[in-house]
Design an enzyme around this catalytic site. Structure first.
Site, mmCIF file in Angstrom:
data_model
loop_
_atom_site.group_PDB
_atom_site.id
_atom_site.type_symbol
_atom_site.label_atom_id
_atom_site.label_comp_id
_atom_site.label_asym_id
_atom_site.label_seq_id
_atom_site.Cartn_x
_atom_site.Cartn_y
_atom_site.Cartn_z
ATOM 1 N N CYS A 98 -25.786 -3.810 -9.309
ATOM 2 C CA CYS A 98 -27.329 -3.614 -9.589
ATOM 3 C C CYS A 98 -26.988 -4.667 -7.601
ATOM 4 O O CYS A 98 -26.913 -5.648 -7.637
ATOM 5 C CB CYS A 98 -27.950 -4.931 -9.671
ATOM 6 S SG CYS A 98 -27.997 -3.828 -11.527
ATOM 7 N N GLU A 99 -26.613 -3.773 -6.031
ATOM 8 C CA GLU A 99 -26.143 -3.866 -5.132
ATOM 9 C C GLU A 99 -26.561 -3.249 -3.991
ATOM 10 O O GLU A 99 -25.276 -2.182 -4.185
ATOM 11 C CB GLU A 99 -25.105 -4.707 -5.096
ATOM 12 C CG GLU A 99 -24.091 -5.732 -3.678
ATOM 13 C CD GLU A 99 -24.330 -6.574 -4.082
ATOM 14 O OE1 GLU A 99 -24.242 -7.586 -5.115
ATOM 15 O OE2 GLU A 99 -23.804 -7.620 -3.056
ATOM 16 N N ARG A 157 1.033 -1.284 0.082
ATOM 17 C CA ARG A 157 -0.317 0.042 0.140
ATOM 18 C C ARG A 157 0.695 1.573 -0.352
ATOM 19 O O ARG A 157 0.159 2.050 -0.766
ATOM 20 C CB ARG A 157 -0.759 -0.347 1.077
ATOM 21 C CG ARG A 157 -2.149 1.159 0.921
ATOM 22 C CD ARG A 157 -2.615 0.856 2.629
ATOM 23 N NE ARG A 157 -3.197 -0.492 3.488
ATOM 24 C CZ ARG A 157 -4.153 -0.601 2.669
ATOM 25 N NH1 ARG A 157 -4.760 -0.164 2.159
ATOM 26 N NH2 ARG A 157 -4.732 -1.785 3.952
HETATM 27 N N1 LLP Z 1 3.072 -9.077 3.134
HETATM 28 C C1 LLP Z 1 2.223 -9.889 3.392
HETATM 29 C C2 LLP Z 1 2.160 -11.144 3.883
HETATM 30 C C3 LLP Z 1 1.379 -9.277 3.276
HETATM 31 O O1 LLP Z 1 -0.096 -10.936 3.162
HETATM 32 C C4 LLP Z 1 0.460 -8.100 2.580
HETATM 33 C C5 LLP Z 1 -0.707 -7.857 2.578
HETATM 34 C C6 LLP Z 1 2.160 -6.920 2.362
HETATM 35 C C7 LLP Z 1 3.630 -7.907 2.717
HETATM 36 C C8 LLP Z 1 1.575 -5.834 2.326
HETATM 37 O O2 LLP Z 1 1.141 -5.332 2.828
HETATM 38 P P1 LLP Z 1 0.535 -3.514 2.969
HETATM 39 O O3 LLP Z 1 2.152 -3.226 2.691
HETATM 40 O O4 LLP Z 1 0.394 -3.325 1.778
HETATM 41 O O5 LLP Z 1 -0.138 -3.536 4.178
HETATM 42 N N2 LLP Z 1 -6.728 -6.303 0.712
HETATM 43 C C9 LLP Z 1 -6.941 -5.016 1.576
HETATM 44 C C10 LLP Z 1 -5.171 -5.265 2.794
HETATM 45 C C11 LLP Z 1 -4.738 -7.009 2.078
HETATM 46 C C12 LLP Z 1 -3.478 -6.606 2.307
HETATM 47 C C13 LLP Z 1 -3.010 -8.117 2.626
HETATM 48 N N3 LLP Z 1 -1.780 -8.236 2.622
HETATM 49 C C14 LLP Z 1 -6.773 -3.564 1.114
HETATM 50 O O6 LLP Z 1 -7.607 -3.283 0.599
HETATM 51 O O7 LLP Z 1 -6.897 -3.425 1.991
#
Ligand code: LLP
Length: 432
Positions: A362-363, A294
């Site tokens: 549609c939700e 992110r």
């Molecule tokens: N490493 C692992 C093993 C992970 O599972 C994840 C994210 C990351 C790194 C990266 O994390 P970040 O720096 O992006 O926070 N779909 C959700 C976020 C799910 C994150 C899953 N794993 C959302 O939209 O907020």
């Protein structure tokens, strides 16, 4: 007017993105339209690379978690910037391969890899596997033996930390589906087994505690717990890891209410904590790996939509419907995720219209944001949703057979299309 990020501005009442008029971009490329600021992504990579080499033990490096945004162009940028990448599926891996990403700098994650996944990764020369548990470790060992190689792996541990984020994106707790728990003694068994496997080169341990984390404490806790485990395994089995991967998770401000994060300063503080704990435990500090997703791409992105309808329900609420929604951004529907929404072509108008921004699926749960203050909207107005670079395109679907939007990147020499808009025929390409 102060806007959330320094790549935003206002000119002639229009929102600008990297100096480009968003209304002109919308007109040229159509909407929904996803925009990305390439320089912002590169700068964020550089901030991680620089701080990690300055404050963390030798060999420490970032690996971009490409689940945040997995398109060919992003792997090219990561390759150029000297980042590693983490992939979690054959699809992400294949995208990286097709982008020419040097696969020895990639690691393969996930809690549910098939033999085919494992072989596919080995055949493409993946640098390492992050093994989630015993079943996978044994399979990697067997398949590596079949290929006559010693495969580099990290063991994913569950350190048992609750990082105060949304439950669905917290991943380090003992009862979560990821990793092998330290507290139950299963992690120790995991290490003992790995040490007996001839085709496993155990480089170290991995953990990931969650996502969109603003405080530094959960990371300190993770470093401490992992290093305590390192020390214990060292004493018991004489095994000391070369790498300690503490995952991703640093947050990104989506609204003015969120605090801005100084990533370099966070890394410095994590480095200090690492040094102190290593000293206490009399350990030679292993290299630290981080997996930001992110915080590399989220705030480099923006989505533009056109308003299609306004519905005022007297005494209840006002809806503003747009020509996109949960199909391109399911994060409000899934997590009630907050976003900043701006009237991109009416930036100087009074924002006294309280409304809910609804999508076109549609939700009834297809909302992009509730309780937003905008000018009184009209059909045809342009809305911008900020901070959509991470977990939007990568989580997009074709629900209701809605084609995915294009991604236009603002690069050094101006805008270019990194992903074209899906066509109606694209939607049919797998139908027989
Ligand atoms: N490493 C692992 C093993 C992970 O599972 C994840 C994210 C990351 C790194 C990266 O994390 P970040 O720096 O992006 O926070 N779909 C959700 C976020 C799910 C994150 C899953 N794993 C959302 O939209 O907020």
């Amino acid at each position: 007017m102060s806007l959330l990020y320094d790549n935003l501005g206002v000119q002639n009442g229009h929102l600008t993105f990297c100096g480009y008029d968003t209304a002109a971009l919308a007109q040229q490329h159509g909407t929904p339209l996803m925009l990305l600021d390439e320089q912002r992504i590169r700068n964020r990579c550089r901030a991680y690379l620089q701080a990690m080499s300055q404050y963390l033990p030798e060999g420490s490096h970032p690996m971009y978690a490409s689940k945040a945004l997995s398109i060919k162009r992003i792997y090219e940028i990561m390759a150029e910037e000297g980042m590693g990448v983490d992939v979690v599926s054959r699809g992400e891996l294949y995208t990286a391969v097709k982008a020419g990403f040097p696969m020895e700098r990639a690691c393969f994650h996930g809690n549910s890899k098939t033999d085919e996944d494992i072989l596919f990764a080995m055949e493409h020369g993946i640098g390492s596997f992050v093994c989630d548990g015993m079943d996978e470790l044994a399979a990697v060992n067997t398949l590596a033996a079949g290929k006559g190689i010693r495969q580099k792996v990290l063991l994913r541990l569950a350190p048992g930390i609750d990082p105060h984020t949304h439950e669905k994106i917290s991943t380090g707790r003992i009862d979560c589906k990821f990793g092998t728990a330290i507290e139950t003694g299963q992690a120790e068994e995991f290490v003992r087994s790995a040490l007996t496997m001839e085709n496993i080169d155990m480089a170290g341990y991995h953990c990931h505690i969650g996502s969109q984390i603003f405080e530094a404490e959960p990371f300190y806790d993770a470093v401490r717990l992992m290093l305590q485990f390192v020390a214990l395994m060292g004493e018991k089995y004489g095994y000391y890891p070369r790498e300690l991967d503490i995952g991703g998770g640093m947050g990104v401000p989506y609204t003015k209410a969120d605090e801005a994060i100084d990533y370099g300063e966070n890394i410095r503080a994590i480095g200090e904590c690492d040094q102190n704990v290593c000293r206490e435990l009399n350990l030679q500090p292993p290299a630290i790996v981080m997996e930001p997703g992110r915080s590399i791409v989220a705030d480099a992105g923006m989505t533009l939509y056109h308003v299609t309808a306004i519905k005022e329900i007297p005494g209840f609420k006002n809806y503003v419907a747009v020509n996109g929604g949960m199909a391109d951004n399911p994060r409000y529907a899934l997590y009630n995720a907050e976003y900043t929404v701006l009237a991109a072509d009416r930036m100087e108008d009074k924002t006294d219209f309280l409304c809910t921004v609804a999508g076109c699926c549609c939700e009834s749960g297809d909302l992009l944001q509730e309780d937003v203050c905008l000018p009184k909207m009209r059909r045809g107005d342009l809305l911008a949703v900020l901070t959509t670079g991470a977990y939007n395109y990568s989580m997009a679907s074709n629900y209701n057979r809605i084609p995915r939007p294009p991604i236009v990147v603002i690069g050094e020499n101006g805008p270019y299309t990194a992903v074209r808009r899906e066509s109606l025929d694209d939607l049919l390409k797998c139908d027989t």
